[in-house]
Design a protein around this motif. Structure first.
Motif, PDB file in Angstrom:
ATOM      1  N   VAL A  69       0.409  -1.103  -0.097  1.00 43.57           N
ATOM      2  CA  VAL A  69      -0.174  -0.142   0.282  1.00 43.57           C
ATOM      3  C   VAL A  69       0.904   1.362   0.601  1.00 43.57           C
ATOM      4  O   VAL A  69       1.787   1.668   1.032  1.00 43.57           O
ATOM      5  CB  VAL A  69      -0.995   0.429   1.223  1.00 43.57           C
ATOM      6  CG1 VAL A  69      -2.085   1.130   1.053  1.00 43.57           C
ATOM      7  CG2 VAL A  69      -1.656  -1.210   1.119  1.00 43.57           C
ATOM      8  N   ARG A  70       0.587   2.278  -0.750  1.00 40.13           N
ATOM      9  CA  ARG A  70       1.319   3.331  -1.324  1.00 40.13           C
ATOM     10  C   ARG A  70       0.778   4.642   0.283  1.00 40.13           C
ATOM     11  O   ARG A  70      -0.463   4.585   0.131  1.00 40.13           O
ATOM     12  CB  ARG A  70       0.907   3.883  -1.980  1.00 40.13           C
ATOM     13  CG  ARG A  70       1.662   5.164  -2.050  1.00 40.13           C
ATOM     14  CD  ARG A  70       1.210   5.741  -3.781  1.00 40.13           C
ATOM     15  NE  ARG A  70       1.858   6.838  -4.210  1.00 40.13           N
ATOM     16  CZ  ARG A  70       1.693   7.681  -5.470  1.00 40.13           C
ATOM     17  NH1 ARG A  70       0.778   6.985  -6.235  1.00 40.13           N
ATOM     18  NH2 ARG A  70       1.972   8.870  -5.796  1.00 40.13           N
ATOM     19  N   VAL A  71       1.476   4.811   1.068  1.00 39.77           N
ATOM     20  CA  VAL A  71       0.745   5.445   1.936  1.00 39.77           C
ATOM     21  C   VAL A  71       1.239   7.185   2.163  1.00 39.77           C
ATOM     22  O   VAL A  71       2.721   7.058   1.460  1.00 39.77           O
ATOM     23  CB  VAL A  71       1.250   5.051   3.652  1.00 39.77           C
ATOM     24  CG1 VAL A  71       0.801   5.859   4.744  1.00 39.77           C
ATOM     25  CG2 VAL A  71       0.609   3.587   3.723  1.00 39.77           C
ATOM     26  N   VAL A  72       0.769   7.831   2.174  1.00 42.49           N
ATOM     27  CA  VAL A  72       1.143   9.698   1.734  1.00 42.49           C
ATOM     28  C   VAL A  72       0.852  10.088   3.327  1.00 42.49           C
ATOM     29  O   VAL A  72      -0.372  10.032   3.575  1.00 42.49           O
ATOM     30  CB  VAL A  72       0.811  10.330   0.678  1.00 42.49           C
ATOM     31  CG1 VAL A  72       0.993  11.323   0.600  1.00 42.49           C
ATOM     32  CG2 VAL A  72       1.332   9.088  -0.043  1.00 42.49           C
ATOM     33  N   THR A  73       1.379  10.993   4.148  1.00 43.01           N
ATOM     34  CA  THR A  73       0.748  11.872   5.081  1.00 43.01           C
ATOM     35  C   THR A  73       1.555  13.157   4.246  1.00 43.01           C
ATOM     36  O   THR A  73       2.906  13.573   3.892  1.00 43.01           O
ATOM     37  CB  THR A  73       1.240  11.787   6.209  1.00 43.01           C
ATOM     38  OG1 THR A  73       0.236  12.978   7.652  1.00 43.01           O
ATOM     39  CG2 THR A  73       2.982  11.604   6.022  1.00 43.01           C
ATOM     40  N   THR A  74       0.911  14.882   4.062  1.00 41.58           N
ATOM     41  CA  THR A  74       0.959  15.814   4.003  1.00 41.58           C
ATOM     42  C   THR A  74       0.622  16.969   5.271  1.00 41.58           C
ATOM     43  O   THR A  74       0.039  16.642   6.301  1.00 41.58           O
ATOM     44  CB  THR A  74       0.006  16.068   2.801  1.00 41.58           C
ATOM     45  OG1 THR A  74       1.202  17.067   2.153  1.00 41.58           O
ATOM     46  CG2 THR A  74      -1.289  16.149   3.235  1.00 41.58           C
ATOM     47  N   HIS A  75       1.614  17.750   5.370  1.00 43.66           N
ATOM     48  CA  HIS A  75       0.659  19.054   5.851  1.00 43.66           C
ATOM     49  C   HIS A  75       1.069  20.247   5.084  1.00 43.66           C
ATOM     50  O   HIS A  75       2.095  20.740   5.006  1.00 43.66           O
ATOM     51  CB  HIS A  75       1.884  19.454   7.210  1.00 43.66           C
ATOM     52  CG  HIS A  75       1.500  20.403   8.416  1.00 43.66           C
ATOM     53  ND1 HIS A  75       1.949  20.183   9.210  1.00 43.66           N
ATOM     54  CD2 HIS A  75       0.479  20.758   8.163  1.00 43.66           C
ATOM     55  CE1 HIS A  75       1.546  21.383   9.649  1.00 43.66           C
ATOM     56  NE2 HIS A  75       0.371  21.215   9.109  1.00 43.66           N
ATOM     57  N   LEU A  76      -0.324  20.763   4.304  1.00 38.55           N
ATOM     58  CA  LEU A  76      -0.632  22.165   3.815  1.00 38.55           C
ATOM     59  C   LEU A  76      -0.631  22.908   4.790  1.00 38.55           C
ATOM     60  O   LEU A  76      -0.967  23.181   5.512  1.00 38.55           O
ATOM     61  CB  LEU A  76      -1.940  21.596   3.523  1.00 38.55           C
ATOM     62  CG  LEU A  76      -2.381  20.212   2.456  1.00 38.55           C
ATOM     63  CD1 LEU A  76      -3.772  20.240   1.711  1.00 38.55           C
ATOM     64  CD2 LEU A  76      -1.359  20.271   0.720  1.00 38.55           C
ATOM     65  N   ALA A  77      -0.243  23.881   3.665  1.00 41.46           N
ATOM     66  CA  ALA A  77      -0.366  25.578   4.602  1.00 41.46           C
ATOM     67  C   ALA A  77      -1.550  25.611   4.819  1.00 41.46           C
ATOM     68  O   ALA A  77      -2.529  25.243   4.744  1.00 41.46           O
ATOM     69  CB  ALA A  77      -0.356  26.731   3.234  1.00 41.46           C
ATOM     70  N   ALA A  78      -1.268  26.479   6.190  1.00 36.93           N
ATOM     71  CA  ALA A  78      -2.567  27.208   7.285  1.00 36.93           C
ATOM     72  C   ALA A  78      -3.184  27.814   6.469  1.00 36.93           C
ATOM     73  O   ALA A  78      -2.721  28.887   5.679  1.00 36.93           O
ATOM     74  CB  ALA A  78      -1.956  27.739   8.392  1.00 36.93           C
ATOM     75  N   GLU A  79      -4.477  28.270   6.967  1.00 37.20           N
ATOM     76  CA  GLU A  79      -5.965  28.421   5.585  1.00 37.20           C
ATOM     77  C   GLU A  79      -5.459  30.690   6.020  1.00 37.20           C
ATOM     78  O   GLU A  79      -5.842  30.816   5.337  1.00 37.20           O
ATOM     79  CB  GLU A  79      -7.064  28.786   7.183  1.00 37.20           C
ATOM     80  CG  GLU A  79      -8.268  29.480   6.614  1.00 37.20           C
ATOM     81  CD  GLU A  79      -9.410  29.396   7.530  1.00 37.20           C
ATOM     82  OE1 GLU A  79     -10.027  29.802   7.915  1.00 37.20           O
ATOM     83  OE2 GLU A  79      -9.276  28.152   8.304  1.00 37.20           O
ATOM     84  N   PHE A  80      -4.886  31.542   6.786  1.00 34.98           N
ATOM     85  CA  PHE A  80      -4.150  32.208   6.881  1.00 34.98           C
ATOM     86  C   PHE A  80      -2.762  32.482   5.951  1.00 34.98           C
ATOM     87  O   PHE A  80      -2.987  34.081   5.763  1.00 34.98           O
ATOM     88  CB  PHE A  80      -3.412  33.226   8.179  1.00 34.98           C
ATOM     89  CG  PHE A  80      -2.740  32.424   8.901  1.00 34.98           C
ATOM     90  CD1 PHE A  80      -3.231  31.531   9.909  1.00 34.98           C
ATOM     91  CD2 PHE A  80      -1.550  32.765   8.135  1.00 34.98           C
ATOM     92  CE1 PHE A  80      -1.274  30.578  10.664  1.00 34.98           C
ATOM     93  CE2 PHE A  80      -0.237  31.648   8.869  1.00 34.98           C
ATOM     94  CZ  PHE A  80      -0.548  30.869   9.429  1.00 34.98           C
ATOM     95  N   SER A  81      -2.511  31.772   5.335  1.00 39.28           N
ATOM     96  CA  SER A  81      -1.486  31.471   4.142  1.00 39.28           C
ATOM     97  C   SER A  81      -1.667  32.770   2.634  1.00 39.28           C
ATOM     98  O   SER A  81      -3.385  32.195   2.642  1.00 39.28           O
ATOM     99  CB  SER A  81      -1.382  30.418   3.511  1.00 39.28           C
ATOM    100  OG  SER A  81      -0.148  29.887   4.584  1.00 39.28           O
ATOM    101  N   GLU A  82      -1.444  33.834   2.183  1.00 42.11           N
ATOM    102  CA  GLU A  82      -1.184  34.414   1.112  1.00 42.11           C
ATOM    103  C   GLU A  82      -1.281  34.183  -0.278  1.00 42.11           C
ATOM    104  O   GLU A  82      -0.905  32.834  -0.346  1.00 42.11           O
ATOM    105  CB  GLU A  82      -0.704  35.998   1.526  1.00 42.11           C
ATOM    106  CG  GLU A  82      -0.764  36.372   2.419  1.00 42.11           C
ATOM    107  CD  GLU A  82      -2.286  37.033   2.657  1.00 42.11           C
ATOM    108  OE1 GLU A  82      -2.893  37.105   1.422  1.00 42.11           O
ATOM    109  OE2 GLU A  82      -3.023  36.551   4.167  1.00 42.11           O
ATOM    110  N   GLY A  83      -2.071  33.640  -1.235  1.00 44.32           N
ATOM    111  CA  GLY A  83      -1.703  34.182  -2.738  1.00 44.32           C
ATOM    112  C   GLY A  83      -2.070  32.561  -3.373  1.00 44.32           C
ATOM    113  O   GLY A  83      -2.063  31.759  -3.712  1.00 44.32           O
TER     114      GLY A  83
END
Length: 192
Positions: A148-162
């Motif tokens: 199984v391909r397991v991927v974890t991420t952490h995306l930019a927070a809501e307050f990020s611009e643009g």
């Protein structure tokens, strides 16, 4: 909502633990083997996180009580924090190396390979977001039912611009589309 977001949300639903009986398939096919996944942002940000001792004193027993087979963690930035989690979960676990982007995957099944991919540098992000070097971590986990391909991420927070989070999502989905030979489990802190 796009079909990709729906797929992402479906991947994050809880799964039964290994050993639990699975219902027989519609035409008598062999039932799929399942496994239990835990995903958490541990908020272990150097110089910013509060009550780390108290929280980790509760976190490790809570993770053990969940009895997951795969754990996806975010904001594990320091090697000392990683070491504490490795030691706390105990024997029988395999961990992705290092703490790139603060991401960590642990598995009871082992890990065949892992790769960290940082998101492209975006000068419109706040300094803390740029310092975090967010991205995604991919590991191939050999489960009893197959790899199984397991991927974890952490995306930019809501307050990020643009629209940085949207660009990161696009980057992530483009990378996920490059390999369809393995089932995919996507988990992480999506900051939505």
């Amino acid at each position: 909502m796009s079909p990709r977001v729906l797929l992402l949300l479906a991947c994050l639903l809880p799964l039964p633990a290994c050993g639990e009986p699975a219902a027989e398939g519609v035409r008598g096919e062999r039932p799929a083997t399942t496994f239990r996944v835990a995903c958490l942002n541990v908020w272990a940000v150097p110089l910013a996180s509060r009550d780390l001792e108290l929280r980790f004193g509760r976190l490790i027993p809570a993770l053990r009580a969940l009895a997951p087979d795969v754990v996806c963690l975010q904001e594990v930035f320091l090697e000392s924090t990683r070491r504490r989690l490795v030691d706390g979960l105990g024997d029988g676990w395999t961990f992705t190396p290092g703490t790139a982007g603060g991401l960590l995957i642990a598995s009871r099944f082992g890990i065949e390979s892992s790769t960290y991919t940082p998101f492209p540098t975006d000068g419109r992000l706040r300094l803390a977001e740029r310092l975090a070097r967010k991205g995604f971590l991919e590991a191939v986990v050999p489960t009893p039912a197959g790899r199984v391909r397991v991927v974890t991420t952490h995306l930019a927070a809501e307050f990020s611009e643009g629209g940085a989070r949207r660009r990161q999502q696009d980057e992530l989905f483009a990378a996920l589309d490059t390999r369809s030979d393995l089932p995919l489990l996507l988990a992480g802190d999506l900051n939505t």
